[in-house]
Motif scaffolding. Structure first.
Motif, PDB file in Angstrom:
ATOM      1  N   SER A 196       9.217  38.935  35.842  1.00  0.00           N
ATOM      2  CA  SER A 196       9.216  38.603  37.267  1.00  0.00           C
ATOM      3  C   SER A 196      10.273  37.556  37.596  1.00  0.00           C
ATOM      4  CB  SER A 196       7.833  38.101  37.685  1.00  0.00           C
ATOM      5  OG  SER A 196       6.861  39.102  37.496  1.00  0.00           O
ATOM      6  N   ALA A 197      10.468  36.591  36.691  1.00  0.00           N
ATOM      7  CA  ALA A 197      11.504  35.579  36.911  1.00  0.00           C
ATOM      8  C   ALA A 197      12.891  36.222  36.938  1.00  0.00           C
ATOM      9  CB  ALA A 197      11.435  34.516  35.815  1.00  0.00           C
ATOM     10  N   PHE A 198      13.116  37.194  36.061  1.00  0.00           N
ATOM     11  CA  PHE A 198      14.380  37.919  36.043  1.00  0.00           C
ATOM     12  C   PHE A 198      14.589  38.650  37.366  1.00  0.00           C
ATOM     13  CE2 PHE A 198      16.739  41.792  34.191  1.00  0.00           C
ATOM     14  CZ  PHE A 198      17.978  41.221  34.465  1.00  0.00           C
ATOM     15  N   SER A 199      13.533  39.292  37.847  1.00  0.00           N
ATOM     16  CA  SER A 199      13.596  39.976  39.137  1.00  0.00           C
ATOM     17  C   SER A 199      13.900  38.996  40.260  1.00  0.00           C
ATOM     18  CB  SER A 199      12.273  40.698  39.400  1.00  0.00           C
ATOM     19  OG  SER A 199      12.249  41.288  40.673  1.00  0.00           O
ATOM     20  N   PHE A 200      13.271  37.832  40.216  1.00  0.00           N
ATOM     21  CA  PHE A 200      13.478  36.806  41.242  1.00  0.00           C
ATOM     22  C   PHE A 200      14.930  36.334  41.262  1.00  0.00           C
ATOM     23  CE2 PHE A 200      13.187  32.200  42.403  1.00  0.00           C
ATOM     24  CZ  PHE A 200      12.858  32.390  43.735  1.00  0.00           C
ATOM     25  N   VAL A 201      15.506  36.104  40.091  1.00  0.00           N
ATOM     26  CA  VAL A 201      16.902  35.662  40.003  1.00  0.00           C
ATOM     27  C   VAL A 201      17.836  36.730  40.567  1.00  0.00           C
ATOM     28  CG1 VAL A 201      18.765  35.113  38.399  1.00  0.00           C
ATOM     29  CG2 VAL A 201      16.514  34.090  38.077  1.00  0.00           C
ATOM     30  N   LEU A 202      17.562  37.993  40.222  1.00  0.00           N
ATOM     31  CA  LEU A 202      18.392  39.083  40.741  1.00  0.00           C
ATOM     32  C   LEU A 202      18.348  39.138  42.267  1.00  0.00           C
ATOM     33  CD1 LEU A 202      17.553  41.997  38.251  1.00  0.00           C
ATOM     34  CD2 LEU A 202      19.711  40.755  38.441  1.00  0.00           C
ATOM     35  N   LEU A 203      17.162  38.963  42.824  1.00  0.00           N
ATOM     36  CA  LEU A 203      17.021  39.033  44.277  1.00  0.00           C
ATOM     37  C   LEU A 203      17.726  37.867  44.974  1.00  0.00           C
ATOM     38  CD1 LEU A 203      13.307  40.194  44.431  1.00  0.00           C
ATOM     39  CD2 LEU A 203      15.279  41.471  45.291  1.00  0.00           C
ATOM     40  N   LEU A 204      17.645  36.674  44.392  1.00  0.00           N
ATOM     41  CA  LEU A 204      18.318  35.529  44.993  1.00  0.00           C
ATOM     42  C   LEU A 204      19.836  35.652  44.880  1.00  0.00           C
ATOM     43  CD1 LEU A 204      16.211  32.376  44.071  1.00  0.00           C
ATOM     44  CD2 LEU A 204      16.232  33.701  46.177  1.00  0.00           C
ATOM     45  N   ALA A 205      20.301  36.258  43.788  1.00  0.00           N
ATOM     46  CA  ALA A 205      21.744  36.429  43.612  1.00  0.00           C
ATOM     47  C   ALA A 205      22.298  37.531  44.508  1.00  0.00           C
ATOM     48  CB  ALA A 205      22.053  36.745  42.149  1.00  0.00           C
TER      49      ALA A 205
ATOM     50  N   ARG B 211      22.592  37.955  59.750  1.00  0.00           N
ATOM     51  CA  ARG B 211      21.927  36.817  59.110  1.00  0.00           C
ATOM     52  C   ARG B 211      20.701  37.256  58.306  1.00  0.00           C
ATOM     53  NH1 ARG B 211      23.005  31.541  61.329  1.00  0.00           N
ATOM     54  NH2 ARG B 211      24.385  31.594  63.142  1.00  0.00           N
ATOM     55  N   ARG B 212      20.559  38.545  58.056  1.00  0.00           N
ATOM     56  CA  ARG B 212      19.314  39.041  57.474  1.00  0.00           C
ATOM     57  C   ARG B 212      19.345  39.205  55.955  1.00  0.00           C
ATOM     58  NH1 ARG B 212      18.289  43.661  62.167  1.00  0.00           N
ATOM     59  NH2 ARG B 212      17.545  42.215  63.766  1.00  0.00           N
ATOM     60  N   GLY B 213      20.520  39.049  55.347  1.00  0.00           N
ATOM     61  CA  GLY B 213      20.621  39.283  53.914  1.00  0.00           C
ATOM     62  C   GLY B 213      19.746  38.353  53.101  1.00  0.00           C
ATOM     63  N   LEU B 214      19.893  37.033  53.281  1.00  0.00           N
ATOM     64  CA  LEU B 214      19.114  36.066  52.505  1.00  0.00           C
ATOM     65  C   LEU B 214      17.629  36.133  52.828  1.00  0.00           C
ATOM     66  CD1 LEU B 214      18.901  33.780  50.501  1.00  0.00           C
ATOM     67  CD2 LEU B 214      19.548  32.172  52.317  1.00  0.00           C
ATOM     68  N   PRO B 215      17.213  36.130  54.115  1.00  0.00           N
ATOM     69  CA  PRO B 215      15.772  36.226  54.378  1.00  0.00           C
ATOM     70  C   PRO B 215      15.154  37.511  53.841  1.00  0.00           C
ATOM     71  CG  PRO B 215      17.023  36.260  56.441  1.00  0.00           C
ATOM     72  CD  PRO B 215      17.974  35.889  55.365  1.00  0.00           C
ATOM     73  N   SER B 216      15.888  38.634  53.888  1.00  0.00           N
ATOM     74  CA  SER B 216      15.366  39.881  53.325  1.00  0.00           C
ATOM     75  C   SER B 216      15.135  39.744  51.829  1.00  0.00           C
ATOM     76  CB  SER B 216      16.337  41.039  53.598  1.00  0.00           C
ATOM     77  OG  SER B 216      16.460  41.301  54.971  1.00  0.00           O
ATOM     78  N   ALA B 217      16.126  39.157  51.138  1.00  0.00           N
ATOM     79  CA  ALA B 217      15.986  38.967  49.687  1.00  0.00           C
ATOM     80  C   ALA B 217      14.827  38.030  49.366  1.00  0.00           C
ATOM     81  CB  ALA B 217      17.289  38.428  49.109  1.00  0.00           C
ATOM     82  N   LEU B 218      14.662  36.966  50.171  1.00  0.00           N
ATOM     83  CA  LEU B 218      13.558  36.036  49.931  1.00  0.00           C
ATOM     84  C   LEU B 218      12.209  36.704  50.172  1.00  0.00           C
ATOM     85  CD1 LEU B 218      14.989  32.797  51.589  1.00  0.00           C
ATOM     86  CD2 LEU B 218      14.609  33.197  49.148  1.00  0.00           C
ATOM     87  N   GLN B 219      12.136  37.531  51.230  1.00  0.00           N
ATOM     88  CA  GLN B 219      10.874  38.225  51.506  1.00  0.00           C
ATOM     89  C   GLN B 219      10.481  39.111  50.338  1.00  0.00           C
ATOM     90  OE1 GLN B 219      10.294  41.619  52.079  1.00  0.00           O
ATOM     91  NE2 GLN B 219       8.608  41.795  53.532  1.00  0.00           N
TER      92      GLN B 219
END
Length: 449
Positions: free
Chosen positions: A281-290, A150-158
């Motif tokens: 930074s927004a581009f980086s954020f989108v990549l991390l959420l995807a 269950r750590r994939g999404l929380p890791s990306a959000l962090q």
């Protein structure tokens, strides 16, 4: 500190005592606080770069001196990350994160009292010492609330807190600097850090997933420790450190010199430069959420962790390094800006992935210490890249040539690190060799395609 009730233990499929029940609501509250923690962290880091030009002008300092001030942030950064990592199994994450953020606020004060180079250096050294453990210890705190799988999404959000920190800081801090002077930005961040500390103290808690399940520990004879020498010499940890090193080189350049490059070399106004930084930074954020749903999908399809997490982080760093080498030579501004976005955003994929691959080969009781070691070695570019760039700017025939040399050096480092990461990270193989009691978050357990 009052003791916190632990979530109830549950029985596994064999009817034996297993892992605690997953407390979804509390886990996501803690996640939200930790993402905010990372936003404040990276806003603190970026303020010096955003204020570089007015600081250099007011204090009449050279590029080399500014580069040394920026690098002073990293003097104790790696060491503190290493030391705190080894104490993380003995000190509550609640206490660690509270103290860190409290010191962040205090570190902004010296330059408000005396605006001089020594005050800037003192503040950055203190800030670096307190922020060195921030990413690994907040990730460690997060993992205490989420079981493996269950750590994939929380890791990306962090990790996305880094992108959000720059995304939000660039326009706000630039506005403060333009309207009220550069000192106002430092004051605002001091207040923000102190407010977060107070909220975390009353709301933050440690989660239950800090040790292997009772049955697993019993089967291991009560001990799940692996000698650190063996951990540090395994290919997965070496590759994870390499990807962090390459990605951190790009991040250090972005925080210290990219704002100045955009304003002085591409002749952008402060507002336009801030907008470009926010877009990157927004581009980086989108990549991390995807990233998280892709990893989860690959895991469900039985893809090994090497292919779902190891190879992608190496390719991301190498791809960003290639863009770093190319963009100074591209003429059309729109194309150059696209390449700048690739160079300073795509590498961010490596940050959550390198923690996931490192965590896959280490027992939970040693995870905080290993995260500290990985962070200490992987973030050394923060000490090297800003000062080297300042030196190149002062010694090159022109500032343009100095920037080009700096970006070329970064490209070589990043491509080499990306190749090492892609080749060396094999979590299933190394976990089996080490006997680490960690379930891989996906795949059949094989590192082969």
């Amino acid at each position: 500190m009052p003791s916190q009730p632990s979530p109830p233990l549950v029985l596994d499929a064999s009817g034996e005592l297993g892992a605690p029940a997953f407390d979804r609501r509390r886990a996501w509250v803690v996640t939200a606080l930790i993402v905010t923690f990372m936003i404040v962290n990276f806003a603190d880091k970026s303020v010096l770069g955003l204020a570089a030009d007015p600081i250099m002008e007011e204090l009449d300092i050279s590029h080399s001196t500014y580069g040394l001030i920026s690098s002073s942030y990293s003097i104790l950064f790696s060491l503190s990350g290493l030391v705190v990592g080894f104490f993380s199994s003995r000190i509550s994450s609640r206490v660690l994160l509270f103290v860190m953020c409290l010191v962040w606020g205090l570190a902004q004060l010296p330059v408000l009292i005396v605006a001089a180079v020594p005050a800037l250096v003192a503040g950055r050294v203190l800030l670096g010492a307190a922020e060195g453990p921030a990413t690994p210890m907040s990730m460690h705190a997060l993992y205490k609330w989420f079981p493996v799988g269950r750590r994939g999404l929380p890791s990306a959000l962090q990790i996305s807190g880094a992108a959000l920190g720059t995304l939000m800081a660039a326009p706000v801090v630039t506005w403060l600097i333009t309207q009220f002077g550069w000192r106002s930005a430092f004051a605002a961040l001091a207040v923000t850090s102190l407010v977060w500390s107070a909220v975390w103290w009353f709301v933050g808690r440690d989660g239950p997933y800090d040790q292997p399940p009772v049955r697993v520990r019993a089967e291991a004879g009560g001990s799940a420790r692996v000698p650190y020498r063996r951990l540090l010499l395994c290919g997965t940890v070496i590759g994870s450190v390499a990807s962090a090193f390459g990605a951190s080189w790009a991040m250090a350049l972005s925080q210290a010199w990219l704002p100045s490059y955009l304003k002085n070399e591409l002749t952008m106004s402060p507002g336009t430069a801030a907008a470009v930084l926010s877009a990157v930074s927004a581009f980086s954020f989108v990549l991390l959420l995807a990233l998280s749903p892709v990893i989860d999908r690959l895991a469900r399809r039985g893809v090994s962790m090497r292919l779902s997490s190891g190879v992608p982080q190496g390719l991301a760093v190498a791809c960003a390094g290639t863009a770093m080498a190319v963009f100074p030579f591209v003429g059309p501004l729109p194309v150059r800006l696209v390449l700048i976005a690739v160079a300073f955003a795509v590498h961010s994929i490596a940050f959550p992935l390198h923690y996931m691959t490192a965590a896959a080969v280490v027992p939970a009781s040693q995870r905080g210490a290993l995260f500290g070691i990985v962070a200490a070695t992987g973030t050394l570019p923060g000490l090297l890249a800003p000062s080297l760039t300042g030196h190149l700017l002062d010694t090159a025939p022109s500032a343009s040539a100095g920037y080009t040399q700096s970006f070329a050096l970064a490209a070589v480092v990043m491509i080499a690190c990306g190749v090492v990461a892609a080749c060396c990270i094999r979590p299933a193989r190394d976990a089996a060799r080490l006997g680490a009691l960690q379930g891989l978050s996906g795949g059949s357990g094989s590192d082969r395609p």
